[in-house]
Scaffold this motif. Structure first.
Motif, PDB file in Angstrom:
ATOM      1  N   ARG A  63     -61.637  19.839   2.511  1.00 45.43           N
ATOM      2  CA  ARG A  63     -61.399  18.917   3.623  1.00 45.43           C
ATOM      3  C   ARG A  63     -61.342  19.647   4.968  1.00 45.43           C
ATOM      4  NH1 ARG A  63     -59.394  13.795   2.510  1.00 45.43           N
ATOM      5  NH2 ARG A  63     -59.974  13.189   0.386  1.00 45.43           N
ATOM      6  N   LEU A  64     -60.964  20.930   4.921  1.00 45.52           N
ATOM      7  CA  LEU A  64     -60.814  21.716   6.151  1.00 45.52           C
ATOM      8  C   LEU A  64     -61.712  22.949   6.079  1.00 45.52           C
ATOM      9  CD1 LEU A  64     -56.908  21.584   6.371  1.00 45.52           C
ATOM     10  CD2 LEU A  64     -58.526  20.116   7.588  1.00 45.52           C
ATOM     11  N   PRO A  65     -63.019  22.767   6.076  1.00 44.67           N
ATOM     12  CA  PRO A  65     -63.933  23.895   5.852  1.00 44.67           C
ATOM     13  C   PRO A  65     -63.889  24.961   6.943  1.00 44.67           C
ATOM     14  CG  PRO A  65     -65.143  21.960   6.590  1.00 44.67           C
ATOM     15  CD  PRO A  65     -63.739  21.508   6.311  1.00 44.67           C
ATOM     16  N   GLN A  66     -63.417  24.601   8.148  1.00 47.89           N
ATOM     17  CA  GLN A  66     -63.395  25.558   9.246  1.00 47.89           C
ATOM     18  C   GLN A  66     -62.179  26.484   9.193  1.00 47.89           C
ATOM     19  OE1 GLN A  66     -62.178  22.550   9.484  1.00 47.89           O
ATOM     20  NE2 GLN A  66     -60.224  22.810  10.512  1.00 47.89           N
ATOM     21  N   ALA A  67     -61.185  26.128   8.364  1.00 51.25           N
ATOM     22  CA  ALA A  67     -59.927  26.867   8.343  1.00 51.25           C
ATOM     23  C   ALA A  67     -59.934  27.958   7.276  1.00 51.25           C
ATOM     24  CB  ALA A  67     -58.763  25.918   8.098  1.00 51.25           C
ATOM     25  N   ARG A  68     -59.270  29.035   7.598  1.00 49.00           N
ATOM     26  CA  ARG A  68     -59.064  30.104   6.632  1.00 49.00           C
ATOM     27  C   ARG A  68     -57.753  29.844   5.894  1.00 49.00           C
ATOM     28  NH1 ARG A  68     -59.741  36.476   8.330  1.00 49.00           N
ATOM     29  NH2 ARG A  68     -60.209  37.267   6.238  1.00 49.00           N
ATOM     30  N   PHE A  69     -57.712  30.121   4.603  1.00 53.91           N
ATOM     31  CA  PHE A  69     -56.516  29.898   3.798  1.00 53.91           C
ATOM     32  C   PHE A  69     -55.987  31.233   3.290  1.00 53.91           C
ATOM     33  CE2 PHE A  69     -57.891  25.666   4.131  1.00 53.91           C
ATOM     34  CZ  PHE A  69     -56.963  24.805   3.572  1.00 53.91           C
ATOM     35  N   SER A  70     -54.685  31.443   3.426  1.00 53.45           N
ATOM     36  CA  SER A  70     -54.085  32.700   2.967  1.00 53.45           C
ATOM     37  C   SER A  70     -52.769  32.440   2.249  1.00 53.45           C
ATOM     38  CB  SER A  70     -53.830  33.645   4.149  1.00 53.45           C
ATOM     39  OG  SER A  70     -55.041  34.077   4.718  1.00 53.45           O
ATOM     40  N   ASN A  71     -52.609  33.092   1.099  1.00 51.64           N
ATOM     41  CA  ASN A  71     -51.358  33.068   0.362  1.00 51.64           C
ATOM     42  C   ASN A  71     -50.472  34.180   0.904  1.00 51.64           C
ATOM     43  OD1 ASN A  71     -49.385  32.530  -1.510  1.00 51.64           O
ATOM     44  ND2 ASN A  71     -50.421  33.535  -3.220  1.00 51.64           N
ATOM     45  N   VAL A  72     -49.298  33.818   1.401  1.00 51.84           N
ATOM     46  CA  VAL A  72     -48.381  34.757   2.045  1.00 51.84           C
ATOM     47  C   VAL A  72     -47.225  35.027   1.093  1.00 51.84           C
ATOM     48  CG1 VAL A  72     -46.763  35.027   3.950  1.00 51.84           C
ATOM     49  CG2 VAL A  72     -49.009  34.022   4.364  1.00 51.84           C
ATOM     50  N   TYR A  73     -46.883  36.294   0.909  1.00 44.96           N
ATOM     51  CA  TYR A  73     -45.824  36.647  -0.044  1.00 44.96           C
ATOM     52  C   TYR A  73     -44.753  37.502   0.626  1.00 44.96           C
ATOM     53  CZ  TYR A  73     -43.277  39.102  -3.685  1.00 44.96           C
ATOM     54  OH  TYR A  73     -42.283  39.634  -4.447  1.00 44.96           O
ATOM     55  N   GLY A  74     -43.530  37.235   0.269  1.00 40.36           N
ATOM     56  CA  GLY A  74     -42.429  38.074   0.704  1.00 40.36           C
ATOM     57  C   GLY A  74     -41.112  37.321   0.616  1.00 40.36           C
ATOM     58  N   PRO A  75     -40.147  37.815  -0.166  1.00 40.33           N
ATOM     59  CA  PRO A  75     -38.816  37.203  -0.180  1.00 40.33           C
ATOM     60  C   PRO A  75     -38.168  37.338   1.196  1.00 40.33           C
ATOM     61  CG  PRO A  75     -39.106  38.745  -2.018  1.00 40.33           C
ATOM     62  CD  PRO A  75     -40.250  38.960  -1.086  1.00 40.33           C
ATOM     63  N   ALA A  76     -37.135  36.520   1.447  1.00 43.93           N
ATOM     64  CA  ALA A  76     -36.455  36.569   2.743  1.00 43.93           C
ATOM     65  C   ALA A  76     -35.891  37.955   3.028  1.00 43.93           C
ATOM     66  CB  ALA A  76     -35.332  35.531   2.771  1.00 43.93           C
ATOM     67  N   GLU A  77     -35.595  38.717   1.987  1.00 47.12           N
ATOM     68  CA  GLU A  77     -35.025  40.051   2.182  1.00 47.12           C
ATOM     69  C   GLU A  77     -35.995  41.022   2.848  1.00 47.12           C
ATOM     70  OE1 GLU A  77     -32.591  38.307  -1.193  1.00 47.12           O
ATOM     71  OE2 GLU A  77     -34.650  38.192  -0.463  1.00 47.12           O
ATOM     72  N   ILE A  78     -37.306  40.746   2.735  1.00 43.90           N
ATOM     73  CA  ILE A  78     -38.285  41.643   3.356  1.00 43.90           C
ATOM     74  C   ILE A  78     -39.228  40.898   4.294  1.00 43.90           C
ATOM     75  CG2 ILE A  78     -38.241  43.447   1.593  1.00 43.90           C
ATOM     76  CD1 ILE A  78     -40.607  42.162   0.242  1.00 43.90           C
ATOM     77  N   ASN A  79     -38.875  39.674   4.629  1.00 47.33           N
ATOM     78  CA  ASN A  79     -39.697  38.838   5.507  1.00 47.33           C
ATOM     79  C   ASN A  79     -41.053  38.570   4.877  1.00 47.33           C
ATOM     80  OD1 ASN A  79     -38.340  38.043   8.024  1.00 47.33           O
ATOM     81  ND2 ASN A  79     -38.063  40.248   8.305  1.00 47.33           N
ATOM     82  N   GLN A  80     -41.928  39.520   4.909  1.00 42.37           N
ATOM     83  CA  GLN A  80     -43.247  39.368   4.302  1.00 42.37           C
ATOM     84  C   GLN A  80     -43.807  40.760   4.045  1.00 42.37           C
ATOM     85  OE1 GLN A  80     -45.960  36.852   6.500  1.00 42.37           O
ATOM     86  NE2 GLN A  80     -47.719  37.649   5.413  1.00 42.37           N
ATOM     87  N   CYS A  81     -44.617  40.903   3.001  1.00 37.83           N
ATOM     88  CA  CYS A  81     -45.147  42.240   2.722  1.00 37.83           C
ATOM     89  C   CYS A  81     -46.574  42.214   2.197  1.00 37.83           C
ATOM     90  CB  CYS A  81     -44.251  42.978   1.730  1.00 37.83           C
ATOM     91  SG  CYS A  81     -44.218  42.232   0.087  1.00 37.83           S
ATOM     92  N   SER A  82     -47.110  41.049   1.867  1.00 38.02           N
ATOM     93  CA  SER A  82     -48.488  41.018   1.380  1.00 38.02           C
ATOM     94  C   SER A  82     -49.103  39.659   1.668  1.00 38.02           C
ATOM     95  CB  SER A  82     -48.553  41.313  -0.124  1.00 38.02           C
ATOM     96  OG  SER A  82     -48.075  40.220  -0.888  1.00 38.02           O
ATOM     97  N   TYR A  83     -50.393  39.591   1.559  1.00 42.69           N
ATOM     98  CA  TYR A  83     -51.123  38.349   1.777  1.00 42.69           C
ATOM     99  C   TYR A  83     -52.437  38.420   1.018  1.00 42.69           C
ATOM    100  CZ  TYR A  83     -53.574  41.386   5.049  1.00 42.69           C
ATOM    101  OH  TYR A  83     -54.268  42.442   5.601  1.00 42.69           O
TER     102      TYR A  83
END
Length: 535
Positions: free
Chosen positions: A304-324
């Motif tokens: 439905r949104l072919p122009q948008a990039r999709f990313s899975n974001v990972y990281g517990p609150a203890e480290i904010n974020q660390c991978s994607y």
């Protein structure tokens, strides 16, 4: 050079004074407005006795005042503690008392709950956001002032503080039945803001949208990374969350370019957001995380949104974020993968380890616990030394002691180098992005004197999400119903952690050692139709 999160606002107000910093329900604050309002609040907080290192509570939903509160607290040299306005009073009071909050920032819409909250928090001395005419009969000594009584200011207080100072504490479920406070410094928060802005190419032309509440760690992208680059953050108030069609209308009207949420919200947009009637062509990046995103819904929205990039974001609150993981679109004729998107690779300036139960490195491709060290990592849990000992793993690297955070997540590295989330090592589940400690649910149930034993477990729910269910064995004299139990835990747990149903059982399946076999209970709940009195 920026060293403190509060300096983000100073920089953007200088570069983009008339650009909208935050919008909410048709109203907005420019960066210049936000700076002057935050300065004024900081001045008032210092006058009221707030000192460097103090913790100031924010008892607000996401609104324009929440942005003023965060930056005003920082400019006063203090740390903010976001409190869930919808949580039971006892849970909110625990957080306030536990981290010694004496000043609370709120608004008139929360006035009905304040008397009970203030009764349970005797150390509170001041409430900001409450007009003088609102009487507090049982708390006459508490000072208060309304938002309208705080004039904007061109200068902030002369406060000395450093990047290692505490910036915020977020409370999350604890396995012992009491929440735990995750401490982040200006350094860890600022490092996250920079890494996210760089990774997702944020600029001053972006318009960010995120429905996550202030007490949820996903909100830091809006409040930290957006202002860092001078972008406009569109605050999505709670009213939009109940009707996906209104949410998609908002995304269209505000021309959002960045969307960040748990998968459940995106699934609702796909299924009930009337996307055929919307123009979301401005959306260039969809970020999701917090729980697995079923492939059929993810690829359905990507179509439905072919122009948008999709990313899975990972990281517990203890480290904010660390991978994607940037999800590649399906090629013509390509079959849809069955598995959910991996959590990806660790990002720059971070390091990971995958260990077995004895803390030995595993062979590539085997399943083990994910450990991460990153400059976005928390300082620790507030006043929980034993928990800190369990949370961190120390080892020698390059003749120095390296400290890793134990995520408790089990992962498996794929041949392409990306990590796949497999499950949890402990008894924690994610439901709509919220972390729920099943032990805390059980502790709440057993707290009832008529409950002899309790078992909580997660089961699959609609659209790939999860929900908590439970079963109890009552004492012989008990006369409780399922409704009684739901009301009881509803007064002690946040709404997202309250079981969807509670079975009243006479016996529990047991393991060979006599322990409750929660896996068997979960399987019964997922495969058997049961009534509250039969399990």
């Amino acid at each position: 050079m920026i060293y403190l999160l509060s300096q983000i606002l100073d920089q953007s107000a200088e570069r983009f004074p008339e650009r909208e910093a935050f919008r909410c329900d048709g109203e907005s604050l420019t960066y210049s407005d936000l700076l002057r309002r935050a300065n004024g609040l900081a001045q008032r907080l210092v006058e009221l006795g707030v000192k460097r290192g103090d913790r100031v509570g924010i008892y607000l939903g996401k609104c324009l005042e929440s942005a003023i509160a965060i930056y005003g607290i920082w400019k006063a040299g203090a740390a903010y503690v976001p409190l869930d306005p919808g949580a039971p009073i006892a849970r909110t009071a625990y957080a306030i008392n536990h981290c010694g909050i004496r000043h609370l920032i709120t608004q008139k819409s929360k006035r009905r709950r304040l008397p009970d909250l203030l009764d349970a928090t005797p150390e509170l001395t001041c409430v900001i956001g409450l007009p003088e005419q609102f009487t507090l009969e049982q708390q006459p000594d508490i000072s208060r002032c309304d938002w309208s009584d705080i004039p904007p200011s061109d200068t902030s207080p002369a406060v000395t503080w450093m990047e290692q100072d505490l910036a915020y504490i977020m409370y999350t479920s604890g396995s012992t039945g009491t929440p735990k406070g995750i401490m982040h410094t200006h350094r860890s928060g600022l490092n996250y803001a920079r890494m996210a802005a760089h990774t997702y190419g944020l600029t001053h032309t972006d318009r960010l949208g995120n429905h996550s509440p202030l007490h949820f760690d996903m909100s830091t992208l809006d409040y930290f990374s957006g202002p860092l680059v001078g972008a406009t953050t569109v605050i999505i108030s709670e009213a939009y969350l109940k009707i996906p069609a209104s949410l998609s209308q908002l995304a269209q009207d505000e021309a959002l370019t960045i969307w960040y949420s748990v998968p459940f919200a995106l699934i609702q947009l796909l299924l009930r957001g009337v996307l055929d009637e919307r123009d979301l062509s401005s959306l260039r990046w969809v970020l999701f995380g917090g729980e697995p995103y079923p492939a059929k819904y993810m690829y359905g929205l990507m179509e439905r949104l072919p122009q948008a990039r999709f990313s899975n974001v990972y990281g517990p609150a203890e480290i904010n974020q660390c991978s994607y993981y940037h999800v590649p679109p399906l090629e013509p004729g390509q079959a849809m993968p069955d598995e959910v998107a991996p959590i990806g690779r660790i990002w720059a300036n971070a390091e990971e380890m995958v260990l077995d139960d004895q803390d030995n490195p595993i062979v590539a491709g085997e399943i083990g616990e994910f450990l991460v060290r990153t400059p976005t990592m928390m300082a620790g849990y507030w006043q929980r030394p034993s928990l800190n000992e369990q949370a961190f793993y120390r080892t020698e690297i390059a003749h120095q002691t390296a400290v890793f955070y134990r995520t408790g997540d089990l992962v498996q590295q794929r041949p392409d180098g990306n990590y796949q989330f497999v499950g949890r090592k402990d008894r924690q589940i994610k439901a709509r992005g919220y972390r729920i400690e099943l032990d805390e649910v059980e502790a709440a149930l057993v707290g009832n004197p008529q409950v002899e034993e309790a078992a909580a477990y997660g089961v699959a729910a609609e659209a790939g999400s999860h929900q908590v269910e439970a079963a109890v064995i009552l004492t012989k004299e008990a006369s409780l119903t399922e409704g009684d139990l739901l009301n009881y835990v509803g007064e002690r747990l946040p709404a997202y952690a309250v079981p969807k149903r509670i079975a009243i059982a006479t016996t529990f399946p047991r393991t060979g050692t006599g322990k409750i076999d929660r896996n068997a209970l979960q399987q019964q709940a997922e495969t058997t139709a049961w009534t509250p009195q039969k399990f």
